[in-house]
Design a protein around this motif. Structure first.
Motif, PDB file in Angstrom:
ATOM      1  N   THR A 182      15.167   0.864  -4.317  1.00  0.00           N
ATOM      2  CA  THR A 182      14.437  -0.334  -3.901  1.00  0.00           C
ATOM      3  C   THR A 182      13.638   0.010  -2.652  1.00  0.00           C
ATOM      4  O   THR A 182      14.026   0.896  -1.880  1.00  0.00           O
ATOM      5  N   SER A 203       8.316  -2.319   0.556  1.00  0.00           N
ATOM      6  CA  SER A 203       6.909  -2.514   0.223  1.00  0.00           C
ATOM      7  C   SER A 203       6.450  -1.336  -0.625  1.00  0.00           C
ATOM      8  O   SER A 203       7.190  -0.369  -0.830  1.00  0.00           O
ATOM      9  N   MET A 204       5.184  -1.395  -1.081  1.00  0.00           N
ATOM     10  CA  MET A 204       4.627  -0.306  -1.880  1.00  0.00           C
ATOM     11  C   MET A 204       3.745   0.602  -1.025  1.00  0.00           C
ATOM     12  O   MET A 204       2.915   1.341  -1.551  1.00  0.00           O
ATOM     13  N   ILE A 211       7.554  -0.400 -12.053  1.00  0.00           N
ATOM     14  CA  ILE A 211       7.946  -1.314 -10.979  1.00  0.00           C
ATOM     15  C   ILE A 211       8.561  -2.529 -11.653  1.00  0.00           C
ATOM     16  O   ILE A 211       7.886  -3.242 -12.410  1.00  0.00           O
ATOM     17  N   LYS A 226      11.315  -7.784  -8.235  1.00  0.00           N
ATOM     18  CA  LYS A 226      11.939  -7.787  -6.911  1.00  0.00           C
ATOM     19  C   LYS A 226      13.406  -8.203  -6.971  1.00  0.00           C
ATOM     20  O   LYS A 226      13.829  -8.914  -7.876  1.00  0.00           O
ATOM     21  N   LYS A 267      13.001  -7.047  -2.243  1.00  0.00           N
ATOM     22  CA  LYS A 267      12.616  -5.640  -2.271  1.00  0.00           C
ATOM     23  C   LYS A 267      12.173  -5.262  -3.689  1.00  0.00           C
ATOM     24  O   LYS A 267      12.671  -5.815  -4.671  1.00  0.00           O
ATOM     25  N   TRP A 268      11.243  -4.324  -3.769  1.00  0.00           N
ATOM     26  CA  TRP A 268      10.755  -3.880  -5.075  1.00  0.00           C
ATOM     27  C   TRP A 268      11.776  -2.961  -5.741  1.00  0.00           C
ATOM     28  O   TRP A 268      12.315  -2.057  -5.112  1.00  0.00           O
ATOM     29  N   ARG A 269      12.029  -3.205  -7.040  1.00  0.00           N
ATOM     30  CA  ARG A 269      12.841  -2.284  -7.826  1.00  0.00           C
ATOM     31  C   ARG A 269      11.910  -1.248  -8.446  1.00  0.00           C
ATOM     32  O   ARG A 269      10.975  -1.596  -9.149  1.00  0.00           O
ATOM     33  N   ILE A 270      12.184   0.017  -8.196  1.00  0.00           N
ATOM     34  CA  ILE A 270      11.266   1.080  -8.630  1.00  0.00           C
ATOM     35  C   ILE A 270      12.000   2.155  -9.412  1.00  0.00           C
ATOM     36  O   ILE A 270      13.058   2.631  -8.995  1.00  0.00           O
TER      37      ILE A 270
END
Length: 257
Positions: A177, A180-181, A240, A243, A248-251
């Protein structure tokens, strides 16, 4: 709502080009073949074309695991075939007992021919075998002008798509996570370095995104991006996945082994 707000400012020209391709296929009711696209460009084309339109898109770069691929945009009646992608595969023949050739040497020599990078697909190495993918329309030019890599004399042999070698390239799955990107945030997560050290790498001209040097630590990254971090290897963002509850972003990413 503008379509551009979903993409980077520097991608506007490419987005306009994709929309022109789409309009051409829709109005002329015929297909359109692009040059080779990197993974990020493929992702942009896919998102702009969609899946439920009168214009469709398929990608192909010589094999299922190709990184760089040509896009074929076509009306819904059209049934694409492999031949429609107009791809030539060259195998490099060289004195293997006396010479060792690397990916960067082959790519550098190809680029010295004066042709656009977009006319070439992947350079593939497996052991001492080397192949590269090219657009069929430049086939004769390449054959007539490429006879050396570095100081080594070479010859080119055209091979069928069935004979494309499988790259030695393997990817280790990374799932994490990120707040940001931003480029510095992602480099930190993928390399297990501190944010400060990842910023130093970027500002020190050691990071490329989709083969372009990026020195802006706040550069906004996206799905399909491929990263080269000198001293740490290659990475790519596979998907991606929304969130978390903590915003938070899940990546899902990959690290080249």
């Amino acid at each position: 709502m503008s379509i551009y707000q979903h993409f980077r400012a520097e991608e506007k020209e490419f987005i306009d080009q994709v929309l022109e391709w789409k309009e051409y296929v829709s109005s002329a009711y015929t297909h359109k073949l692009t040059d080779f696209l990197d993974p990020r460009e493929q992702q942009i084309v896919q998102s702009l074309i969609g899946k439920e339109d009168d214009v469709r898109v398929t990608f192909y770069g010589g094999s299922d695991d190709s990184e760089r691929k040509r896009a074929l945009l076509y009306p819904d009646y059209f049934q694409p075939e492999v031949d429609d992608f107009a791809i030539t595969v060259f195998e490099v023949k060289y004195p293997k007992k006396f010479v060792t050739l690397e990916h960067r040497q082959v790519l550098g020599t190809i680029m010295s021919l004066g042709l656009k990078r977009e006319k070439f697909g992947d350079v593939i190495l497996q052991g001492d075998r080397i192949q590269f993918i090219a657009a069929a329309e430049i086939e004769s030019y390449v054959e007539n002008n490429l006879d050396k890599v570095g100081k080594a004399g070479i010859s080119l042999e055209k091979v069928s798509l069935d004979a494309v070698i499988q790259s030695d390239q393997q990817w280790q799955e990374l799932v994490f996570t990120a707040s940001s990107m931003r480029l510095d945030v992602l480099i930190s997560s993928m390399t297990n370095l501190s944010r400060q050290k990842s910023q130093m790498l970027i500002e020190g001209k050691r990071v490329k995104v989709n083969h372009k040097l990026i020195e802006n630590t706040s550069f906004e990254c996206g799905e399909g991006d491929v990263f080269s971090v000198r001293g740490f290897g290659r990475f790519k963002i596979i998907s991606i996945d929304g969130k978390t509850k903590k915003d938070k972003w899940r990546i899902q990413a990959g690290k080249q082994k």
